[in-house]
Structure formats: C-alpha cells, structure tokens
Write an enzyme that holds these catalytic residues in place. Structure first.
Site, PDB file in Angstrom:
ATOM      1  N   HIS A 392       2.115   3.689  20.636  1.00  0.00           N
ATOM      2  CA  HIS A 392       1.308   3.314  19.480  1.00  0.00           C
ATOM      3  C   HIS A 392       1.623   4.194  18.270  1.00  0.00           C
ATOM      4  CE1 HIS A 392      -2.350   3.612  16.922  1.00  0.00           C
ATOM      5  NE2 HIS A 392      -2.391   2.301  17.115  1.00  0.00           N
ATOM      6  N   CYS A 700      12.282  -8.945  19.608  1.00  0.00           N
ATOM      7  CA  CYS A 700      11.347  -8.212  18.752  1.00  0.00           C
ATOM      8  C   CYS A 700      11.018  -6.839  19.307  1.00  0.00           C
ATOM      9  CB  CYS A 700      10.071  -9.006  18.540  1.00  0.00           C
ATOM     10  SG  CYS A 700       9.193  -9.417  20.060  1.00  0.00           S
TER      11      CYS A 700
END
Length: 755
Positions: A392, A700
């Site tokens: 993250h 991606c």
C-alpha cells in the site's frame, strides 16, 4: 529454516537491492543488465562464499587477530598486511565453492563459444555497515583465462581485502574488520580497440551535456591518466555533437599475445586521428541518457568498443548531492517511490496518531493502511518497516509523487519523533541529517521536456488509485486507464460500506462512488477507463468504522476478497453496479468493468447476471477479468467462451500465487520475480488464446512498469500495457524500441529469405 544463499550468482540475477551479496560494483552491473544495457556477461562470487571460506577453513579468528595493530606504525601495518594475505592465499578454498566457480566459468565459456578471457574485479561490501565505502582499495585482474587461473584471481581478490591501505582505512573509520566481506565479479573481458569514460552530465557544472573521453586500446590508459584522450561534447536532446577535441595519443594498453595487459606505442597513422566516428559518439550519448534516466542521477560510465559493438563496463554516480558532515546512513530498505526528501520524523503506530504528521514531515510506520492516506498526503516522505514494491505504501507514494522507502525492518525502532532524516526513494536509503542538493541545480536551468509523444501500436495506459492523482496521470498522455482501483476510494471513506447499508445511507454511498469515478472517466473520455471492482482484503476493511465484524483470516491475501466477496456480499456489490449503471447513463461509455481474483468461469457468469439485474446494458459496457490466479490463466478458453471483452494481468498476485511468495514480505523479496519462466508461460498462453478470439489483453501489475517486461509483452503481442504514473514514459520508450526491433527483425528475415 533460512534460505541458503548461493556461493555464485549470475549478474543478471542481481540488482540494486543486492549490495550486501555482491557489493556496489556487482549490484550496479546487475542493475544495468536488467535495464537491457549492453553489459558483458558474467557472474559474481558472493560475499557469502568469502564468509564461508574464512569460517569453514577455521582461519577467521587468526585472520582478525593479526589485524589488531597500530595502523599509524608503518612496520606493524606492513606486517599485518603480509600475514593476513599469506593466510588467505595459502588456505585451500572449500571444494564446493571451487566447483561452483568452475561450473559458472565453464558455462560462461559455453555461452560465448570459446574459453574466454575475463576481468576479475573485487567488490567489497559490509552488510552491517551500509555507509562504508571501499572503492579502489581492492584489486582487479584483467585478461584472466582458464578455470584454475580464475580461482587464483578470486583468491588474490579476497586477499586484497587486507592490503595496507584497506586495513588503515577501516581502522580510521572505526569499522570492524570482521564485518567486512568481499564479493568478486568475474566478467567477460572486452578486448577493446577503443575505450574510455563518459559523463552523462557535465561533471563540474551539471549542464545536461554528455562528455565522452576516448583513446585507442583498453580503457585503463584513460582511467589511469596515462594518455590524453580525445574529448567529445554532445547535446543528447538534439543529438548534436557540440565540440570535439582530438589529442595526440602516443601509447595504448592492449592484450598481449600471452594474455597479459601490455603498454605499446600507438601506430603513427592513429596518433593524431579521431578515435570515435560520429555514429559511435552519438550511440554512446544515447546510452548515456538511458543510463542517467535509469539511475535518476548523472553517472560516470566506463565503456569499450570491440568489433564495432559498444559495451558498458561500469557506472557510478557523479557527486550531485553533498552530504553534510552530520549526515549518516542509518537504514536500508526497498526504494519504492523515487525522489529525495528531508524532514522531521513522525512515527505513527496507529490511526489515532495521524494528526502528528504535518506538511513536510517524514511519516514512519510499521506499514501504511488506506485510512492513513490523509497523513500520507501531508508527508514529504514515507518510511515503513514492512512491505515490498507492491504494498500500500509503495502504490500510494508513487501516485502522490512522494519519495518512499519500504521494508526497512526496523524504522519504527531506530527512528524517533523529531529526528531530522533524509530519504532516497530511488536507492532505498535513509540518512540521519539533511541531504542538500548542490547549488548548480539552482543556477543551471533544467532542459525543456519534449512534448513529442511517440505513437505505438501497443497502447500504453496508466494505473490510478487516487482521484487526486488524476491530473498527474493525465499529464503522461496515456492511451487510457488500464486500472482504476476503487478500494482506495472506498477505504478512504469515513465508514465501512456495511455501515452505510445498516444506516440506510445506500444512496450516499453510491453517490460517493459515482463522484470519484466520474472525475477519472471525464478527464480521460473517450479513452477507456477500466474500473476494478472492490478488491480490499479483510484486514484493511477491519480498521474502518463499522468494520469490527470483518472475519479474522490467517492470510487475507488468500481470503475473502475480490469477486468471491462480491458474490457473497451481494447487497454491497449491487451498490457498486448501480454506480456503474448511473455513470454509463450519464454518457461515460468509456468505462469498463473489471472483476478481480476470478478463478472459475462460474464467477464471471454469476457476476454478469447480476449486472443485467442491476440494469447495466452489457452491449454498451466492456466487461473483463483480472488474470491473477493461475487457475484463470489455465482455463482462459472457458472465460472467452462465456464472453469477455478484455483481460488484464495482475502480475503482483499472479507472481505470488505461482511462486508461493508473499509479495509484501521483505524476507522473501529476492524470490519475487515477475520474469520467472512459469509466470511468463502463463502470460504467453493467455495472450495467444485471447488474440485468436479477438479479446483485448493488458497488464496492470507492477511488472507492467518494468521496461524489460514491457519489451517481452510486446513480443508476445499484448494489446496494451498499463504502468504506474512515474513509469509511463519509460515504458512507452521501451514499447517503441521493441516494436521497431520487431519490424527490423521481420525486414531482415524477409530480405534473407528473398536471396
């Protein structure tokens, strides 16, 4: 049980994170190979092998004892050098290490088709002393040929760790001799007809001009100052040779008939001749820009030309940053978001401490979570104990353009509130003190950025997580958004989705989704925007208000997330679908719906039925799946038959599920490799099947931002590549070069067949 470190590794197996294993020189060579620069092949005898040598043979205690001398006494220093070197040179190398070195050398010879000459270079390292610099203190041996000679040269490199100069330096710097290791680089020797050095920017002024120095023969004549080289100045942006100075070159260093390195006179017709052709000068300048772009700072590069081919032999930074005396390297981690930032440390243990972080602070946490994003936006830099390139903190920092270093293991224990630190988000380094840029950066204007954007047949898109980064993403001029993550939008709300439902605030929740997605869809219209449905693991949801009921899972990455959550928590999924329906009704037909973590065609079938029930016209909206589970890749034909418009490889998960490597675990980060043959095989299989069926293919995951992977994907025929914001330009250039190379290869093959 800890994973055993190899005695020998190929240079293409290491990178900038491998300094403790192969030293700075080896890590730099591996980094350049990964960037597809023309570096001669070779291998590294690891620092681990040296440590095994001194411990398994039992010489370690005696070795370090003889080094305990007064280094200011020349006689004691010389005696310490003689005794230490004698101990190393006269001690037999363990058979396993010998066999490994010989095996790698013989394989290198097989690859080259002959018994090759190699350069054997020392690359000292100190895992526990990351701020140590041992450049120039150890030996290099050139034109070594034959397995036994290579073994001997490796031993001599090991022994050079105990030269008088090296012993003196370590003692004066307060370094413990027992903590310093040495790797040895064995690399194919370039028998250069011409060689030299180049600076990717002016070494004194910092002006964006490439300075090339060249002479006849091997580069040692230039590096040692034995000859006055030619000098060429190139404007790399306009591909123009600004000036050339041709010197008289009386001597050159070459490989002798017996393999030794000898100094000879330059033939009369070459003494005053220009060494490099204009084409060679411009080719070198082009490589210089690629190298500087890759490292992010100006570089001092050694090069050689053999039989018309340019080789890059070594690259090191030109000093563009000065470190004040109080600056000290205190932590190393993974460079997750490039850039340099300085500020005061604010250690955040949980969300209750977010208000501690003010504008310009350096935020330090064990690991960031989505509810920490407001503080991350204020921070000048991010440091975490845990995580890898796809965690993250890494993803959000890159989108914010905020330097970040992750996976340091001990930042929250080493750093304290109020400390002044600097971070290098490119190299993964954390310093105590402030790094200051040289004044030249204020006086020399930056070169104007080219507005030219090459058109490629393979579309280059951008990944996006945060609405706030839309403008930065749009500025890269991509062909669309290959991944818009909505979990960052949802996790950034003030409460759990289930709480919205429980309180009867479904309409408020839907409007939040519509508002955020519309910002991106509108900015990029009519370019496609593929929106991935919710894919947050339960541990991230649990920290939200109302998230107390989230299940506690042993491994959330393998748990209740993605499509499996959507199909069981259908009330929430229908709210997502209602948001999509409204956006399409508003005219945003560029939106595509992408389903994550799909592993069975039944999941796709059920999701499409729910879309119909939600009133979504599947004729107007593209529907696709993420291919991130090996099961989806292996059964792709069933998904095609069911009906999909596109697929996108989520290589972060595809890699971890294929290799059984936790992508957020820094302890096994060296095993995480998107270029693993098994991962590439799955990707190739899916692309081939989709091409036949007319289904668009994209990527991606983090691998899409790797120019080396981009080139491979172009060769396989992928429709598009979606990269992180900071990598779009580099990937676009890699795609362009790959496409041109494919066309050139096809033309050459056609010409060959027509003869």
């Amino acid at each position: 049980m800890a994973r055993e470190i190899k005695n020998v590794v190929w240079l293409d197996e290491v990178n900038s994170q491998s300094i403790s294993m192969v030293g700075g020189k080896g890590a730099s060579l591996g980094e350049m190979i990964s960037a597809e620069l023309p570096v001669p092949g070779g291998f590294a005898v690891t620092a681990h092998a040296f440590r095994r040598f001194i411990t398994e043979t039992g010489i370690a205690d005696e070795l370090f004892r003889v080094l305990e001398v007064n280094v200011d006494d020349d006689e004691q220093l010389k005696q310490a050098e003689a005794r230490a070197k004698k101990l190393v040179l006269e001690t037999d190398m363990p058979e396993e290490i010998k066999k490994d070195i010989i095996s790698y050398y013989e394989e290198l010879c097989r690859r080259e088709g002959e018994e090759v000459f190699v350069a054997v270079r020392s690359s000292a390292t100190a895992e526990d002393l990351p701020d140590a610099s041992f450049a120039g203190q150890q030996e290099t041996y050139l034109n070594i040929r034959g397995a036994r000679q290579v073994l001997d040269a490796v031993k001599r490199c090991w022994a050079s760790l105990y030269g008088a100069r090296a012993i003196f330096y370590r003692a004066k710097q307060g370094f413990d001799h027992s903590k310093v290791d040495i790797s040895v680089i064995v690399q194919k020797m370039v028998d250069a007809e011409k060689a030299g050095v180049m600076f990717t920017s002016h070494p004194t002024t910092g002006e964006p001009k490439v300075i090339i120095e060249g002479a006849w023969g091997l580069g040692e004549s230039v590096v040692s100052g034995a000859v006055s080289p030619d000098m060429y100045v190139v404007d790399p942006f306009n591909e123009e040779i600004v000036s050339r100075t041709v010197s008289t070159k009386n001597i050159m260093i070459v490989r002798g008939e017996d393999g030794s390195t000898v100094e000879v006179e330059v033939p009369p017709d070459k003494r005053d001749a220009q060494v490099l052709t204009d084409d060679e000068i411009l080719r070198l300048a082009s490589l210089a820009r690629l190298i500087e772009d890759h490292y992010g700072v100006p570089q001092d590069v050694e090069w050689g030309i053999e039989k018309g081919k340019i080789y890059i032999l070594q690259s090191r930074p030109i000093t563009t940053i000065k470190r004040e005396e109080e600056v000290k390297l205190v932590l190393e981690g993974i460079g997750a978001s490039p850039g340099i930032a300085s500020g005061l440390v604010k250690v955040v243990h949980d969300v209750s401490e977010l208000n501690k972080v003010h504008d310009g602070d350096i935020m330090v946490a064990t690991m960031t979570t989505p509810d920490m994003v407001p503080a991350m936006k204020r921070a000048a830099g991010i440091i975490t104990d845990e995580g890898g390139l796809t965690c993250h903190a890494a993803i959000v920092s890159r989108e914010l353009g905020c330097p970040a270093v992750v996976g340091t293991k001990r930042a929250t224990t080493v750093l304290e509130d109020g400390m002044l630190v600097s971070i290098d988000g490119e190299k993964g380094l954390v310093y105590l003190g402030r790094l200051e840029e040289e004044e030249k950066k204020e006086t020399i204007p930056a070169p104007a950025l080219s507005t030219y954007v090459p058109i490629t047949a393979t579309e280059v898109k951008v990944n996006l997580s945060m609405v706030e980064a839309t403008e930065r993403a749009l500025a890269t001029n991509p062909d669309g958004v290959g991944l818009l993550r909505i979990e960052h939008m949802i996790l950034g709300l003030n409460q759990h989705p289930s709480l919205y439902i429980k309180e009867g605030k479904q309409e408020e929740y839907i409007n939040e989704l519509v508002r955020n997605i519309e910002v991106v869809a509108k900015a990029f219209y009519p370019r496609p925007v593929w929106v991935r449905t919710l894919d947050a693991p339960t541990d991230e949801f649990r920290s939200m208000k109302g998230g107390e009921g989230e299940p506690i899972e042993p491994n959330p990455m393998l748990g209740w997330r993605g499509i499996r959550r959507d199909l069981t928590d259908r009330e929430h999924f229908m709210l997502e679908l209602e948001a999509f329906r409204r956006l399409v009704e508003m005219g945003y037909t560029n939106i595509g719906i992408m389903l994550p973590l799909v592993q069975h065609v039944n999941e796709l079938r059920a999701a499409k039925q729910l879309m119909r029930e939600a009133g979504i016209d599947l004729e107007k909206v593209d529907v696709g799946i993420m291919v991130e589970v090996p099961a989806a890749a292996l059964t792709i034909d069933q998904f095609i038959e069911e009906g999909i418009d596109f697929i996108s490889f989520g290589t972060n998960d595809l890699t971890q599920y294929t290799l059984a490597v936790d992508r957020n675990n820094e302890h096994v980060s060296e095993l995480y490799n998107e270029m693993h043959p098994a991962v590439l095989h799955l990707i190739e299989h899916v692309i081939q099947r989709c091409r036949r069926a007319g289904v668009q293919t994209s990527i991606c995951g983090q691998a899409g931002s790797n120019p080396k992977m981009a080139r491979k994907l172009v060769e396989l025929g992928i429709t598009s590549i979606s990269a992180n914001i900071d990598a779009v330009d580099a990937v676009r250039r890699a795609v362009m070069r790959a496409e041109r190379q494919l066309m050139l290869d096809a033309l050459r093959e056609k010409q060959a067949n027509s003869r």
